[in-house]
Design a protein around this motif. Structure first.
Motif, PDB file in Angstrom:
ATOM      1  N   HIS A   1       5.677   2.281  -0.133  1.00 50.34           N
ATOM      2  CA  HIS A   1       5.691   3.630   0.438  1.00 50.34           C
ATOM      3  C   HIS A   1       6.656   4.487  -0.378  1.00 50.34           C
ATOM      4  O   HIS A   1       7.764   4.063  -0.677  1.00 50.34           O
ATOM      5  CB  HIS A   1       6.165   3.544   1.885  1.00 50.34           C
ATOM      6  N   ILE A   2       6.229   5.674  -0.759  1.00 50.70           N
ATOM      7  CA  ILE A   2       7.155   6.566  -1.454  1.00 50.70           C
ATOM      8  C   ILE A   2       7.396   7.827  -0.628  1.00 50.70           C
ATOM      9  O   ILE A   2       6.497   8.355   0.023  1.00 50.70           O
ATOM     10  CB  ILE A   2       6.716   6.895  -2.910  1.00 50.70           C
TER      11      ILE A   2
ATOM     12  N   GLU B   1       4.301  16.222  -0.906  1.00 55.96           N
ATOM     13  CA  GLU B   1       3.008  16.058  -1.568  1.00 55.96           C
ATOM     14  C   GLU B   1       2.481  17.378  -2.104  1.00 55.96           C
ATOM     15  O   GLU B   1       2.687  18.426  -1.492  1.00 55.96           O
ATOM     16  CB  GLU B   1       2.006  15.562  -0.529  1.00 55.96           C
TER      17      GLU B   1
ATOM     18  N   VAL C   1      -0.484   4.256   6.550  1.00 56.84           N
ATOM     19  CA  VAL C   1       0.946   4.128   6.269  1.00 56.84           C
ATOM     20  C   VAL C   1       1.506   3.341   7.444  1.00 56.84           C
ATOM     21  O   VAL C   1       1.638   3.853   8.553  1.00 56.84           O
ATOM     22  CB  VAL C   1       1.612   5.517   6.139  1.00 56.84           C
TER      23      VAL C   1
ATOM     24  N   VAL D   1      -6.781   4.811   4.499  1.00 58.59           N
ATOM     25  CA  VAL D   1      -5.369   4.659   4.131  1.00 58.59           C
ATOM     26  C   VAL D   1      -4.519   4.586   5.391  1.00 58.59           C
ATOM     27  O   VAL D   1      -4.643   5.426   6.277  1.00 58.59           O
ATOM     28  CB  VAL D   1      -4.897   5.854   3.264  1.00 58.59           C
TER      29      VAL D   1
ATOM     30  N   MET E   1       3.271  12.949  -5.321  1.00 58.42           N
ATOM     31  CA  MET E   1       4.414  12.992  -4.409  1.00 58.42           C
ATOM     32  C   MET E   1       5.614  13.346  -5.269  1.00 58.42           C
ATOM     33  O   MET E   1       5.914  12.650  -6.247  1.00 58.42           O
ATOM     34  CB  MET E   1       4.587  11.607  -3.768  1.00 58.42           C
TER      35      MET E   1
ATOM     36  N   LYS F   1      -4.481   0.303   1.719  1.00 59.68           N
ATOM     37  CA  LYS F   1      -5.615   1.170   1.372  1.00 59.68           C
ATOM     38  C   LYS F   1      -6.844   0.322   1.096  1.00 59.68           C
ATOM     39  O   LYS F   1      -6.736  -0.684   0.383  1.00 59.68           O
ATOM     40  CB  LYS F   1      -5.316   1.965   0.089  1.00 59.68           C
TER      41      LYS F   1
ATOM     42  N   GLU G   1       0.527  -1.162  -1.155  1.00 60.43           N
ATOM     43  CA  GLU G   1       1.468  -0.534  -2.077  1.00 60.43           C
ATOM     44  C   GLU G   1       2.727  -0.052  -1.395  1.00 60.43           C
ATOM     45  O   GLU G   1       2.759   0.139  -0.177  1.00 60.43           O
ATOM     46  CB  GLU G   1       0.785   0.574  -2.891  1.00 60.43           C
TER      47      GLU G   1
ATOM     48  N   LEU H   1      -0.101   9.697  -6.461  1.00 62.39           N
ATOM     49  CA  LEU H   1      -0.605   8.977  -5.289  1.00 62.39           C
ATOM     50  C   LEU H   1      -2.041   8.565  -5.507  1.00 62.39           C
ATOM     51  O   LEU H   1      -2.434   7.450  -5.216  1.00 62.39           O
ATOM     52  CB  LEU H   1      -0.564   9.877  -4.052  1.00 62.39           C
ATOM     53  N   GLU H   2      -2.845   9.504  -5.977  1.00 58.47           N
ATOM     54  CA  GLU H   2      -4.284   9.239  -6.130  1.00 58.47           C
ATOM     55  C   GLU H   2      -4.895  10.280  -7.045  1.00 58.47           C
ATOM     56  O   GLU H   2      -4.288  11.314  -7.327  1.00 58.47           O
ATOM     57  CB  GLU H   2      -4.978   9.314  -4.768  1.00 58.47           C
TER      58      GLU H   2
ATOM     59  N   ALA I   1       3.422   4.302  -7.078  1.00 56.00           N
ATOM     60  CA  ALA I   1       3.959   3.227  -6.246  1.00 56.00           C
ATOM     61  C   ALA I   1       3.462   1.875  -6.756  1.00 56.00           C
ATOM     62  O   ALA I   1       2.269   1.713  -7.019  1.00 56.00           O
ATOM     63  CB  ALA I   1       3.496   3.433  -4.804  1.00 56.00           C
TER      64      ALA I   1
HETATM   65  P1  AMP Z   1      -4.634   8.796  -0.696  1.00 57.65           P
HETATM   66  O1  AMP Z   1      -6.044   8.926  -0.218  1.00 57.65           O
HETATM   67  O2  AMP Z   1      -4.372   7.631  -1.584  1.00 57.65           O
HETATM   68  O3  AMP Z   1      -4.039  10.076  -1.206  1.00 57.65           O
HETATM   69  O4  AMP Z   1      -3.791   8.584   0.645  1.00 57.65           O
HETATM   70  C1  AMP Z   1      -3.902   9.457   1.746  1.00 57.65           C
HETATM   71  C2  AMP Z   1      -2.537   9.913   2.186  1.00 57.65           C
HETATM   72  O5  AMP Z   1      -1.706   8.810   2.503  1.00 57.65           O
HETATM   73  C3  AMP Z   1      -1.774  10.662   1.095  1.00 57.65           C
HETATM   74  O6  AMP Z   1      -2.133  12.012   1.068  1.00 57.65           O
HETATM   75  C4  AMP Z   1      -0.342  10.434   1.512  1.00 57.65           C
HETATM   76  O7  AMP Z   1       0.056  11.336   2.519  1.00 57.65           O
HETATM   77  C5  AMP Z   1      -0.366   9.042   2.103  1.00 57.65           C
HETATM   78  N1  AMP Z   1       0.012   8.053   1.071  1.00 57.65           N
HETATM   79  C6  AMP Z   1      -0.817   7.392   0.236  1.00 57.65           C
HETATM   80  N2  AMP Z   1      -0.132   6.541  -0.567  1.00 57.65           N
HETATM   81  C7  AMP Z   1       1.151   6.665  -0.214  1.00 57.65           C
HETATM   82  C8  AMP Z   1       2.368   6.039  -0.686  1.00 57.65           C
HETATM   83  N3  AMP Z   1       2.359   5.111  -1.637  1.00 57.65           N
HETATM   84  N4  AMP Z   1       3.521   6.425  -0.107  1.00 57.65           N
HETATM   85  C9  AMP Z   1       3.544   7.350   0.865  1.00 57.65           C
HETATM   86  N5  AMP Z   1       2.446   7.958   1.359  1.00 57.65           N
HETATM   87  C10 AMP Z   1       1.271   7.629   0.824  1.00 57.65           C
END
Ligand code: AMP
Ligand code: GLY
Length: 423
Positions: free
Chosen positions: A185-186, A190, A154, A152, A271, A142, A183, A280-281, A116
């Motif tokens: 949203h996508i 997952e 959303v 985080v 994702m 985030k 960032e 995503l991470e 994203a």
């Molecule tokens: P992260 O710790 O960055 O994985 O974020 C925790 C959760 O937030 C992820 O497991 C996703 O479900 C959601 N998430 C994080 N970034 C995004 C994104 N850019 N678009 C949609 N969902 C996201």
């Protein structure tokens, strides 16, 4: 060998290592009552790097496997290496891929990895101005550093996003909240993808599905993970190949290029979108509870792979997987994830039915030796079977035998996988 940590992930790791034909002598720090049945537990917290190093030196530990991220982000690898000890886990600069979300996004951007689009902010006013200028929601806010899954948001509206930004800069997250990311949203599904890597070669695991929200149908606040299953029938082999080639390999090359060669277990949270998989991470360690559905299905000696990784000898290796399916249901204590409760007596673990694995995540022994809760995620119940239906039925049948006051668990783990199953 020494395993650092004391949750369900570490219980599964210790069990896998205990099954090695090399028959290692196993220690776990701090471990838990479940781990104590298969390894010698040592009362040293996972973040006491010096204490762990001294223990490893005194006990001539040949290899240390680190479960949680905090010691890796804090530099346990360097601490051990400087003392001539071996560690399976990344260096401190490489562990930043989990420790700083801004760093991880910069690595992804510079590696040309699909992810994203984002902007980083170190001032609240600039972040709020950015939100006021945008028309499309949701957006994802985030905080840069680790916040135990709570950093985080959303945000579905501008109000929600502004609140998340104010909270991020409120000082509540300490140094972790000094910078934030906003960032795009996508949309998609997952999945968690793990590879063992020496920085150049990779040894992929099968992907796993994690369930983050506390309640059924993905409602309620995010947790560390309330369940998992593997394999994931909905992910096409070419999508998985794209994760490895378009996300993981370019990131590893980029890490080497910037002098932060990554070695150990790399976890990509992806994702799967209509346009293909997007990152995503990244995490610098095994996932919890995904590890609990992967290791019981592994047909290759994990210890052999860990040693091969340290010798940069991964070429030509492969992980064999059993054809079985595995479903993990996490049982949490009352109040989780906002709070947790401790000291409640746990019953129903005297007999473990066939095809079921029980991993202790937050348990302790009371004064009279009875098993009690000791935190948020208490037990992981893994069912295995020839089908998702069987694995799931075994997991839930075992869950229903277990009892402690206030216990909570999701009832829909692997439900969609069961519905997709063609048998
Ligand atoms: P992260 O710790 O960055 O994985 O974020 C925790 C959760 O937030 C992820 O497991 C996703 O479900 C959601 N998430 C994080 N970034 C995004 C994104 N850019 N678009 C949609 N969902 C996201
Ligand atoms: N299950 C998510 C994690 O380990 O970060």
């Amino acid at each position: 060998m020494l395993v650092v940590g004391g949750g369900g992930r570490e219980h599964a790791l210790v069990e896998a290592l205990a099954g090695s034909p090399r028959e290692p002598e196993l220690f776990a720090a701090p471990g838990n009552p479940g781990i104590a049945g298969i390894a010698t537990t040592v009362d040293i917290p996972a973040d006491d790097l010096i204490g762990l190093r001294d223990f490893a030196l005194e006990n001539q530990i040949d290899m240390t496997v680190v479960g949680p991220e905090a010691p890796l982000v804090g530099g346990i690898s360097e601490c051990f290496w400087e003392a001539g000890l071996k560690v399976f886990g990344p260096s401190r600069p490489a562990a930043r891929i989990e420790g700083s979300k801004v760093f991880a996004k910069e690595v992804m951007r510079n590696a040309g990895v699909p992810t994203a689009p984002f902007t980083a902010f170190d001032r609240q006013e600039a972040a709020l101005a950015h939100l006021r200028a945008r028309s499309e929601y949701p957006v994802v806010v985030k905080i840069d550093g680790s916040a135990a899954g709570k950093g985080v948001t959303v945000a579905r509206s501008q109000d929600e996003a502004e609140e998340a930004v104010r909270e991020a800069f409120s000082g509540r997250f300490g140094a972790a909240g000094e910078r934030i990311l906003i960032e795009e949203h996508i949309e998609g599904r997952e999945a968690s993808v793990f590879v063992i890597t020496d920085g150049v070669d990779i040894l992929p695991f099968l992907p796993a599905q994690d369930y983050k929200p506390i309640y059924d149908d993905d409602r309620g606040p995010n947790t560390g993970g309330m369940g998992a299953y593997s394999p994931i029938g909905w992910m096409e082999p070419q999508t998985y190949a794209a994760v490895l080639e378009e996300i993981i390999r370019p990131v590893l090359r980029q890490m080497s290029l910037i002098g932060a060669t990554y070695s150990g277990l790399l976890y990509a949270g992806v994702m799967v979108t209509d346009e293909g998989p997007k990152a995503l991470e990244f995490n610098c360690r095994f996932g919890d509870p995904e590890t609990q559905v992967l290791l019981p299905r592994m047909g290759t000696d994990l210890l052999e792979l860990i040693l091969a990784c340290g010798e940069e000898n991964l070429v030509g290796r492969e992980i064999a997987w059993s054809a079985e399916k595995a479903v993990c249901v996490v049982i949490a204590s009352e109040g989780y994830p906002e709070t947790s409760s401790s000291g409640d007596e746990i019953s129903g673990l005297d007999e473990i039915p066939p095809g079921v694995y029980i991993y202790h995540a937050a348990t302790q022994l009371g004064v009279d030796g009875n098993l009690q809760t000791a935190g948020g995620r208490v037990l992981n119940v893994v069912g295995t079977g020839v089908s998702v239906i069987e694995a799931r039925a075994r997991a839930y049948a075992a869950v229903e035998r277990i009892h402690f006051p206030g216990m909570q668990y999701r009832t829909d783990i692997a439900l969609e996988a069961m519905e997709l199953e063609d048998i």
